[in-house]
Scaffold this active site. Structure first.
Site, PDB file in Angstrom:
ATOM      1  N   HIS A  20     -14.878   1.693  -1.693  1.00  0.00           N
ATOM      2  CA  HIS A  20     -13.828   0.824  -1.163  1.00  0.00           C
ATOM      3  C   HIS A  20     -12.777   1.569  -0.352  1.00  0.00           C
ATOM      4  CE1 HIS A  20     -14.903  -2.056  -4.695  1.00  0.00           C
ATOM      5  NE2 HIS A  20     -15.697  -2.223  -3.676  1.00  0.00           N
ATOM      6  N   CYS A  34      -0.933   1.451  16.423  1.00  0.00           N
ATOM      7  CA  CYS A  34      -2.028   2.339  16.837  1.00  0.00           C
ATOM      8  C   CYS A  34      -1.609   3.086  18.111  1.00  0.00           C
ATOM      9  CB  CYS A  34      -3.278   1.493  17.092  1.00  0.00           C
ATOM     10  SG  CYS A  34      -4.594   2.398  17.907  1.00  0.00           S
ATOM     11  N   CYS A  36      -3.908   1.621  21.139  1.00  0.00           N
ATOM     12  CA  CYS A  36      -3.845   0.256  21.687  1.00  0.00           C
ATOM     13  C   CYS A  36      -2.531  -0.452  21.378  1.00  0.00           C
ATOM     14  CB  CYS A  36      -5.014  -0.588  21.161  1.00  0.00           C
ATOM     15  SG  CYS A  36      -4.856  -1.007  19.405  1.00  0.00           S
ATOM     16  N   TYR A  81       0.833  -1.218   0.000  1.00  0.00           N
ATOM     17  CA  TYR A  81       0.000   0.000   0.000  1.00  0.00           C
ATOM     18  C   TYR A  81       0.862   1.261   0.000  1.00  0.00           C
ATOM     19  CZ  TYR A  81      -4.273  -2.603   0.075  1.00  0.00           C
ATOM     20  OH  TYR A  81      -5.302  -3.424  -0.315  1.00  0.00           O
ATOM     21  N   SER A 137     -13.974  -3.762 -14.885  1.00  0.00           N
ATOM     22  CA  SER A 137     -14.188  -5.085 -15.479  1.00  0.00           C
ATOM     23  C   SER A 137     -15.511  -5.676 -14.997  1.00  0.00           C
ATOM     24  CB  SER A 137     -13.033  -6.015 -15.080  1.00  0.00           C
ATOM     25  OG  SER A 137     -13.002  -6.123 -13.656  1.00  0.00           O
ATOM     26  N   GLN A 187     -15.049   2.822  -7.302  1.00  0.00           N
ATOM     27  CA  GLN A 187     -14.461   1.645  -6.650  1.00  0.00           C
ATOM     28  C   GLN A 187     -12.992   1.922  -6.329  1.00  0.00           C
ATOM     29  OE1 GLN A 187     -15.619  -2.203  -8.812  1.00  0.00           O
ATOM     30  NE2 GLN A 187     -16.046  -0.652 -10.351  1.00  0.00           N
ATOM     31  N   VAL A 239      -9.454   3.625  -4.982  1.00  0.00           N
ATOM     32  CA  VAL A 239      -8.991   4.093  -3.668  1.00  0.00           C
ATOM     33  C   VAL A 239      -7.976   5.226  -3.823  1.00  0.00           C
ATOM     34  CG1 VAL A 239      -9.495   1.952  -2.448  1.00  0.00           C
ATOM     35  CG2 VAL A 239      -7.271   2.196  -3.592  1.00  0.00           C
ATOM     36  N   ARG A 282       1.699   1.762  -3.521  1.00  0.00           N
ATOM     37  CA  ARG A 282       0.540   2.266  -4.277  1.00  0.00           C
ATOM     38  C   ARG A 282       0.222   3.701  -3.901  1.00  0.00           C
ATOM     39  NH1 ARG A 282      -4.143  -1.896  -3.683  1.00  0.00           N
ATOM     40  NH2 ARG A 282      -5.175  -0.345  -4.977  1.00  0.00           N
ATOM     41  N   CYS A 306     -10.041   0.146  17.716  1.00  0.00           N
ATOM     42  CA  CYS A 306     -10.137   0.027  19.194  1.00  0.00           C
ATOM     43  C   CYS A 306     -10.921   1.162  19.842  1.00  0.00           C
ATOM     44  CB  CYS A 306      -8.731  -0.045  19.784  1.00  0.00           C
ATOM     45  SG  CYS A 306      -7.756   1.450  19.479  1.00  0.00           S
TER      46      CYS A 306
HETATM   47  C1  BV8 Z   1     -18.218  -8.301   0.228  1.00  0.00           C
HETATM   48  C2  BV8 Z   1      -9.968  -1.863  -2.409  1.00  0.00           C
HETATM   49  C3  BV8 Z   1     -19.659  -9.353   1.766  1.00  0.00           C
HETATM   50  C4  BV8 Z   1      -8.721  -2.532  -1.963  1.00  0.00           C
HETATM   51  C5  BV8 Z   1     -11.211  -3.574  -3.635  1.00  0.00           C
HETATM   52  C6  BV8 Z   1     -16.213 -15.898  -2.937  1.00  0.00           C
HETATM   53  C7  BV8 Z   1     -15.541 -15.892  -1.720  1.00  0.00           C
HETATM   54  C8  BV8 Z   1     -15.412 -14.725  -0.949  1.00  0.00           C
HETATM   55  C9  BV8 Z   1     -15.955 -13.519  -1.416  1.00  0.00           C
HETATM   56  C10 BV8 Z   1     -16.599 -13.549  -2.625  1.00  0.00           C
HETATM   57  C11 BV8 Z   1     -16.739 -14.697  -3.380  1.00  0.00           C
HETATM   58  N1  BV8 Z   1     -17.431 -14.381  -4.508  1.00  0.00           N
HETATM   59  C12 BV8 Z   1     -17.732 -13.063  -4.490  1.00  0.00           C
HETATM   60  C13 BV8 Z   1     -17.249 -12.558  -3.347  1.00  0.00           C
HETATM   61  C14 BV8 Z   1     -17.356 -11.178  -2.932  1.00  0.00           C
HETATM   62  C15 BV8 Z   1     -16.092 -10.440  -3.330  1.00  0.00           C
HETATM   63  C16 BV8 Z   1     -15.904 -10.469  -4.826  1.00  0.00           C
HETATM   64  O1  BV8 Z   1     -16.676  -9.870  -5.566  1.00  0.00           O
HETATM   65  N2  BV8 Z   1     -14.871 -11.202  -5.277  1.00  0.00           N
HETATM   66  C17 BV8 Z   1     -14.627 -11.297  -6.694  1.00  0.00           C
HETATM   67  C18 BV8 Z   1     -13.123 -11.297  -6.956  1.00  0.00           C
HETATM   68  C19 BV8 Z   1     -15.271 -12.599  -7.182  1.00  0.00           C
HETATM   69  N3  BV8 Z   1     -16.351  -9.099  -2.878  1.00  0.00           N
HETATM   70  C20 BV8 Z   1     -15.980  -8.745  -1.637  1.00  0.00           C
HETATM   71  O2  BV8 Z   1     -15.319  -9.441  -0.904  1.00  0.00           O
HETATM   72  C21 BV8 Z   1     -16.503  -7.399  -1.182  1.00  0.00           C
HETATM   73  N4  BV8 Z   1     -17.122  -7.553   0.100  1.00  0.00           N
HETATM   74  O3  BV8 Z   1     -18.764  -8.841  -0.692  1.00  0.00           O
HETATM   75  O4  BV8 Z   1     -18.641  -8.417   1.549  1.00  0.00           O
HETATM   76  C22 BV8 Z   1     -18.951 -10.691   1.910  1.00  0.00           C
HETATM   77  C23 BV8 Z   1     -18.168 -10.893   3.028  1.00  0.00           C
HETATM   78  C24 BV8 Z   1     -17.546 -12.153   3.195  1.00  0.00           C
HETATM   79  C25 BV8 Z   1     -17.687 -13.167   2.218  1.00  0.00           C
HETATM   80  C26 BV8 Z   1     -18.466 -12.911   1.057  1.00  0.00           C
HETATM   81  C27 BV8 Z   1     -19.085 -11.673   0.906  1.00  0.00           C
HETATM   82  C28 BV8 Z   1     -15.355  -6.404  -1.045  1.00  0.00           C
HETATM   83  C29 BV8 Z   1     -14.810  -6.095  -2.404  1.00  0.00           C
HETATM   84  C30 BV8 Z   1     -13.876  -4.885  -2.295  1.00  0.00           C
HETATM   85  C31 BV8 Z   1     -12.453  -5.341  -2.455  1.00  0.00           C
HETATM   86  N5  BV8 Z   1     -11.583  -4.145  -2.526  1.00  0.00           N
HETATM   87  N6  BV8 Z   1     -10.456  -2.450  -3.646  1.00  0.00           N
HETATM   88  C32 BV8 Z   1      -7.554  -2.155  -2.821  1.00  0.00           C
HETATM   89  O5  BV8 Z   1      -7.715  -1.393  -3.791  1.00  0.00           O
HETATM   90  O6  BV8 Z   1      -6.458  -2.640  -2.509  1.00  0.00           O
HETATM   91  S1  BV8 Z   1     -11.745  -4.210  -5.095  1.00  0.00           S
HETATM   92  C33 BV8 Z   1     -10.726  -3.730  -6.337  1.00  0.00           C
HETATM   93  O7  BV8 Z   1     -10.890  -4.673  -7.366  1.00  0.00           O
HETATM   94  C34 BV8 Z   1     -11.122  -2.431  -6.980  1.00  0.00           C
HETATM   95  O8  BV8 Z   1     -11.515  -1.473  -6.041  1.00  0.00           O
HETATM   96  C35 BV8 Z   1     -12.225  -2.818  -7.927  1.00  0.00           C
HETATM   97  O9  BV8 Z   1     -13.454  -2.853  -7.269  1.00  0.00           O
HETATM   98  C36 BV8 Z   1     -11.830  -4.221  -8.271  1.00  0.00           C
HETATM   99  C37 BV8 Z   1     -11.070  -4.226  -9.578  1.00  0.00           C
HETATM  100  O10 BV8 Z   1     -11.988  -3.974 -10.507  1.00  0.00           O
HETATM  101  P1  BV8 Z   1     -11.744  -2.800 -11.581  1.00  0.00           P
HETATM  102  O11 BV8 Z   1     -11.686  -1.488 -10.910  1.00  0.00           O
HETATM  103  O12 BV8 Z   1     -12.785  -3.040 -12.565  1.00  0.00           O
HETATM  104  O13 BV8 Z   1     -10.295  -3.065 -12.165  1.00  0.00           O
HETATM  105  P2  BV8 Z   1      -9.883  -4.236 -13.142  1.00  0.00           P
HETATM  106  O14 BV8 Z   1      -8.410  -4.265 -13.187  1.00  0.00           O
HETATM  107  O15 BV8 Z   1     -10.642  -5.472 -12.786  1.00  0.00           O
HETATM  108  O16 BV8 Z   1     -10.447  -3.761 -14.563  1.00  0.00           O
HETATM  109  C38 BV8 Z   1      -9.936  -2.575 -15.123  1.00  0.00           C
HETATM  110  C39 BV8 Z   1     -10.870  -2.245 -16.267  1.00  0.00           C
HETATM  111  O17 BV8 Z   1     -10.440  -0.992 -16.829  1.00  0.00           O
HETATM  112  C40 BV8 Z   1     -10.839  -3.268 -17.386  1.00  0.00           C
HETATM  113  O18 BV8 Z   1     -12.147  -3.521 -17.825  1.00  0.00           O
HETATM  114  C41 BV8 Z   1     -10.030  -2.575 -18.475  1.00  0.00           C
HETATM  115  O19 BV8 Z   1     -10.436  -2.953 -19.782  1.00  0.00           O
HETATM  116  C42 BV8 Z   1     -10.394  -1.131 -18.225  1.00  0.00           C
HETATM  117  N7  BV8 Z   1      -9.421  -0.151 -18.708  1.00  0.00           N
HETATM  118  C43 BV8 Z   1      -8.079  -0.298 -18.885  1.00  0.00           C
HETATM  119  N8  BV8 Z   1      -7.555   0.872 -19.351  1.00  0.00           N
HETATM  120  C44 BV8 Z   1      -8.606   1.759 -19.444  1.00  0.00           C
HETATM  121  C45 BV8 Z   1      -9.780   1.116 -19.040  1.00  0.00           C
HETATM  122  N9  BV8 Z   1     -10.981   1.721 -19.035  1.00  0.00           N
HETATM  123  C46 BV8 Z   1     -11.038   3.006 -19.439  1.00  0.00           C
HETATM  124  N10 BV8 Z   1      -9.943   3.700 -19.847  1.00  0.00           N
HETATM  125  C47 BV8 Z   1      -8.724   3.111 -19.858  1.00  0.00           C
HETATM  126  N11 BV8 Z   1      -7.664   3.807 -20.267  1.00  0.00           N
HETATM  127 ZN    ZN Z   2      -6.041   0.721  18.292  1.00  0.00          ZN
END
Ligand code: BV8
Ligand code: ZN
Length: 252
Positions: free
Chosen positions: A122, A157, A160, A70, A199, A104, A106, A73, A134
């Site tokens: 997010h 922290c 804590c 992080y 995506s 989405q 950060v 990043r 805490c």
């Molecule tokens: C939740 C912050 C309830 C952190 C992010 C099975 C087991 C466990 C969980 C799950 C499961 N199935 C589903 C889930 C839920 C899970 C999920 O969806 N998993 C996916 C992988 C299947 N979701 C969660 O866990 C969420 N919480 O559901 O809580 C729960 C609780 C417990 C158990 C189950 C459910 C929390 C999700 C949030 C995660 N944090 N970010 C950090 O940044 O480090 S997500 C992170 O990835 C991003 O924020 C974003 O949301 C995602 C990436 O997606 P994109 O932004 O679309 O990026 P990507 O690279 O994929 O695509 C880029 C796109 O841009 C492409 O289309 C490309 O063509 C395009 N592009 C490229 N260049 C350009 C362009 N477009 C325009 N112009 C350009 N020049």
């Molecule tokens: Zn603390």
């Protein structure tokens, strides 16, 4: 690349809209030099899967590795500048009655481009908090005010003494309820949703376009590649948002 008639069609859809919502993903920041999630992460991080790093389990197992990822990043995001796509979206907010941005991402590039009232699903790279919240949820920690040796991993922290973590939502964690509720309400009442640079693979953010459609909204996607959402959209402008959004704005 999106042809002129598609650009004109998109401009007509936006002109006809009274409640526009824009859902953005990491693609909108790509032209600012911020890697997306699915691109091969540059250099040191090429060997890690972000979905393996962006989890509480990864942080518990190796807090220094996750913290350093992080920090890296954060440094990239600080160096980055808003690109013409961020700027065009901010200008759209100024010109139209109601444009709500839901991101989405950060990084803080929407805000630095001048966008307001951005719903952040997010969290933010630029915030930190106590891993155990805490003092209550959330327990923000101002890392800049802490004196710590970054070679030892995350700071402690001040309340804590346990790990400080980035204030982002990891996989397997719940999204901030107020932000998610605001995003769902905006999507359900929109008459147009712009889906930019995502995506469409991560829930619940990826469910928002379907919620918008059920509420009667039309969907306009801007992305150089097809996404999981493309089959559901009314119009797909194929191209990078940094080039396509300014062309749509100019056609308004
Ligand atoms: C939740 C912050 C309830 C952190 C992010 C099975 C087991 C466990 C969980 C799950 C499961 N199935 C589903 C889930 C839920 C899970 C999920 O969806 N998993 C996916 C992988 C299947 N979701 C969660 O866990 C969420 N919480 O559901 O809580 C729960 C609780 C417990 C158990 C189950 C459910 C929390 C999700 C949030 C995660 N944090 N970010 C950090 O940044 O480090 S997500 C992170 O990835 C991003 O924020 C974003 O949301 C995602 C990436 O997606 P994109 O932004 O679309 O990026 P990507 O690279 O994929 O695509 C880029 C796109 O841009 C492409 O289309 C490309 O063509 C395009 N592009 C490229 N260049 C350009 C362009 N477009 C325009 N112009 C350009 N020049
Ligand atoms: Zn603390």
């Amino acid at each position: 690349m999106a042809d002129e008639s598609a650009i004109q069609q998109a401009a007509a859809m936006i002109r006809a809209s009274r409640r526009t919502v824009a859902l953005t993903g990491s693609g909108i920041s790509r032209e600012s030099g911020v890697p997306t999630f699915r691109d091969a992460l540059d250099g040191l991080w090429a060997r890690y899967d972000p979905q393996e790093l962006a989890t509480p389990a990864a942080f518990r197992a190796n807090p220094k590795l996750v913290w350093d990822w992080y920090e890296y990043r954060r440094a990239v995001a600080r160096q980055a500048q808003p690109n013409p796509g961020h700027l065009a979206l901010a200008e759209l907010q100024r010109r139209l009655p109601q444009v709500q941005i839901i991101t989405q991402n950060v990084d803080d590039l929407h805000e630095r481009a001048g966008s307001t009232d951005v719903i952040r699903l997010h969290g933010s790279l630029h915030g930190s908090r106590c891993f155990y919240n805490c003092q209550g949820d959330p327990t923000p920690v101002d890392v800049a005010a802490l004196d710590f040796d970054p070679s030892n991993g995350p700071p402690r922290c001040p309340h804590c003494g346990r790990w400080v973590r980035p204030d982002v939502v990891w996989f397997g964690e719940l999204l901030p309820p107020a932000q998610l509720a605001a995003a769902m309400d905006a999507a359900a009442h929109a008459d147009l949703m712009l889906v930019i640079g995502t995506s469409g693979m991560v829930a619940p953010a990826a469910d928002l376009p379907y919620l918008a459609r059920r509420g009667g909204a039309r969907l306009l996607e801007i992305n150089p590649a097809a996404s999981a959402l493309t089959p559901a959209v009314d119009l797909w402008l194929q191209g990078p948002s940094g080039e396509v959004l300014p062309r749509v704005l100019a056609a308004l």
